[in-house]
Scaffold this motif. Sequence first.
Motif, short mmCIF file in Angstrom:
data_model
loop_
_atom_site.label_atom_id
_atom_site.label_comp_id
_atom_site.label_asym_id
_atom_site.label_seq_id
_atom_site.Cartn_x
_atom_site.Cartn_y
_atom_site.Cartn_z
N ILE A 156 0.98 -1.21 -0.07
CA ILE A 156 0.01 0.02 -0.05
C ILE A 156 0.94 1.32 0.24
O ILE A 156 1.76 1.39 0.89
N ALA A 157 0.81 2.05 -0.94
CA ALA A 157 1.56 3.24 -1.06
C ALA A 157 1.19 4.43 0.15
O ALA A 157 -0.17 4.62 0.39
N VAL A 158 2.13 4.85 0.71
CA VAL A 158 1.91 5.78 1.99
C VAL A 158 2.91 6.97 1.91
O VAL A 158 3.87 6.84 1.17
N THR A 159 2.37 8.03 2.27
CA THR A 159 3.14 9.35 2.39
C THR A 159 3.16 9.92 3.75
O THR A 159 2.15 9.66 4.50
N GLY A 160 4.11 10.54 4.22
CA GLY A 160 4.09 11.17 5.47
C GLY A 160 4.00 10.07 6.51
O GLY A 160 4.62 8.96 6.47
N ALA A 161 3.29 10.36 7.51
CA ALA A 161 3.11 9.31 8.67
C ALA A 161 2.04 8.26 8.23
O ALA A 161 1.08 8.10 9.12
N GLY A 162 1.99 7.67 7.16
CA GLY A 162 1.07 6.55 6.87
C GLY A 162 -0.24 6.84 6.13
O GLY A 162 -1.26 6.00 6.07
N ARG A 163 -0.11 8.19 5.52
CA ARG A 163 -1.37 8.62 4.80
C ARG A 163 -1.32 7.59 3.45
O ARG A 163 -0.52 7.66 2.51
N THR A 164 -2.71 7.22 3.13
CA THR A 164 -2.83 6.54 1.93
C THR A 164 -3.53 7.27 0.99
O THR A 164 -3.72 8.60 0.88
N SER A 165 -3.98 6.85 -0.33
CA SER A 165 -4.50 7.35 -1.41
C SER A 165 -6.06 7.67 -1.19
O SER A 165 -6.64 8.72 -1.82
N GLU B 125 5.69 3.03 12.95
CA GLU B 125 4.84 3.46 12.05
C GLU B 125 3.55 3.46 12.57
O GLU B 125 2.49 4.57 12.33
N GLY B 126 3.06 2.58 13.42
CA GLY B 126 1.70 2.47 14.03
C GLY B 126 1.49 3.74 15.01
O GLY B 126 0.40 4.71 15.15
N ARG B 127 2.76 4.05 15.79
CA ARG B 127 2.56 5.32 16.47
C ARG B 127 2.50 6.30 15.94
O ARG B 127 1.89 7.41 16.38
N ASP B 128 3.32 6.57 14.78
CA ASP B 128 3.38 7.96 14.07
C ASP B 128 1.91 8.15 13.37
O ASP B 128 1.63 9.05 13.23
N ALA B 129 1.38 7.23 12.91
CA ALA B 129 0.22 7.50 12.14
C ALA B 129 -0.94 7.66 13.29
O ALA B 129 -1.62 8.61 12.90
N ALA B 130 -1.13 7.19 14.45
CA ALA B 130 -1.80 7.57 15.39
C ALA B 130 -1.81 9.10 15.79
O ALA B 130 -2.71 9.72 15.70
N MET B 131 -0.59 9.81 15.92
CA MET B 131 -0.29 10.88 16.09
C MET B 131 -0.67 12.03 15.04
O MET B 131 -1.31 12.87 15.31
N ASP B 132 -0.69 11.36 13.74
CA ASP B 132 -1.08 12.16 12.74
C ASP B 132 -2.65 11.94 12.56
O ASP B 132 -3.22 13.34 12.22
N ILE B 133 -3.16 10.91 12.85
CA ILE B 133 -4.48 10.64 12.82
C ILE B 133 -5.17 11.72 14.05
O ILE B 133 -6.15 12.57 13.78
N HIS B 134 -4.54 11.66 15.07
CA HIS B 134 -5.05 12.70 16.29
C HIS B 134 -4.98 14.07 15.82
O HIS B 134 -5.79 14.76 16.13
N LEU C 194 -7.90 14.93 13.37
CA LEU C 194 -9.21 14.73 13.60
C LEU C 194 -9.19 15.94 14.78
O LEU C 194 -10.59 16.59 14.79
N MET C 195 -8.35 16.35 15.52
CA MET C 195 -8.46 17.59 16.36
C MET C 195 -8.25 18.95 15.73
O MET C 195 -8.33 19.87 16.45
N GLY C 196 -8.06 18.84 14.44
CA GLY C 196 -7.83 20.00 13.53
C GLY C 196 -6.49 20.80 13.81
O GLY C 196 -6.32 21.86 13.47
N SER C 197 -5.39 20.20 14.36
CA SER C 197 -4.31 20.86 14.42
C SER C 197 -3.14 20.59 13.22
O SER C 197 -2.01 21.08 13.05
N ASN C 198 -3.97 19.71 12.17
CA ASN C 198 -2.89 19.39 10.86
C ASN C 198 -3.48 20.34 9.86
O ASN C 198 -4.78 20.66 9.80
#
Length: 444
Positions: A395-404, A428-437, A440-444
């Motif tokens: 699965i292609a990912v960029t950054g902290a695990g973002r997919t298409s 990778e799971g940890r970093d994806a979680a931080m990016d998801i957080h 979702l919380m609007g800080s990205n």
Amino acid sequence: MPSPMTPGIAAARLPADALAENFGDLHAPYAPHEAAVAADRCYFCHDAPCVTACPTDIDIPLFIRQISTGTPEAAAKTIFDQNILGGMCARVCPTEDLCEQACVRELAEGKPVEIGRLQRHATDVLMAKQRHPYDRAPGTGKKIAVVGAGPAGLACAHRLAMHGHDVTIYDAEGKPGGLNEFGIAAYKSTDDFAAREVDWLLGIGGIEIKTGMRLGAELTMEPLTHCFDAVFLGVGLGGVNALHSDGEDKDGVRDAVDFIKDLRQASDLASLPVGRDVVVIGGGMTAVDAAVQSKLLGAQNVTIAYRRGRDAMSASEYEQDLAASKGVRLMFNAQPVAIHGNGAVREIELEYTTDDGSGLKGTGETIRLAADQVFKAIGQTLTTDGGLELEGRKIAVTGAGRTSLSAVWAGGDCASGGDDLTVTAVAEGRDAAMDIHATLMGSN
């Protein structure tokens, strides 16, 4: 009674006491005094190279100093802050190629600080307290689906739960753990540690696990993305590459990962059948694990056949030496061309290979080895991609695990990049979680 010399595939080749000894802990845990002595060897380097070499960026000098000052629980907290599966990683991580190889003591003396065993000491002490070291943040009302209860999925779920999100983990197997539970040699993870680690991790709260749910069968991407605020895929690699050799379908030829899975879940090692003459095809950790465990179960002759030279093996030099020390024969520059036998395997025919700079090719010279069992360990493949864009066969990912697909992340062995290690999957799971957080919380 069967013995190592009994022909064919047979169970109970060794008595129960011999099997118990063979499958005991590969590295005995440190006693407190031993840990203190080992910790005192650390130079506590500033800008330590061992930290840079760790995929999860654990502050190794700090946790070792905490052990040396008699506070192993604090050391464990330092480890878990970066790697919530630090207990398992201490057991299975190829430290000889990562942090310990980078250790200043290794460069100066050829004997590094035993970082892995020190990490195990600290994490075991804290986990034995039976209290989870983290408190969950107030609930956010956000729901995340994690598909795959292996190292990447568990690390992602824990970090999300810690930030107050509600997480549902779906896994295809009947119990969680992924590679840690089903795919690692039994002598590396004894006393049901993988399952106990999962139970301990769930102590954070806010995580529900649903088993028997496979992506592409019981689960599809559309309802997941509709019902959850985000989705993380940590589905691993469920398929095994074929040998593409004549006779591959004969009885006695099987996938090494299935053999290891059966062994890890067996309640009685004596009930596991193994051949007298075993040949494992491959050059990675799975090949070594299958070969060594075949020998420990009582196989008389075990050979690892790898198509390239020793330097090209993905299994570490330490793992190769471990196999040799257990009586496994390592055979290089040999690839399978045919499996012979009347219904069941009796011989495997290998062709010698060479590489003159233009690519690997057969020499035309062949050799036959007696074999009543052949294990395939030539790499695993992605079995489901959820309809996401691929890079190569992952699965292609960029950054902290973002997919298409928006709101879908991926990590671990199923995602592009990385090196298919437990510790990398955790990162990778940890970093994806931080990016998801953050998303979702609007800080990205």
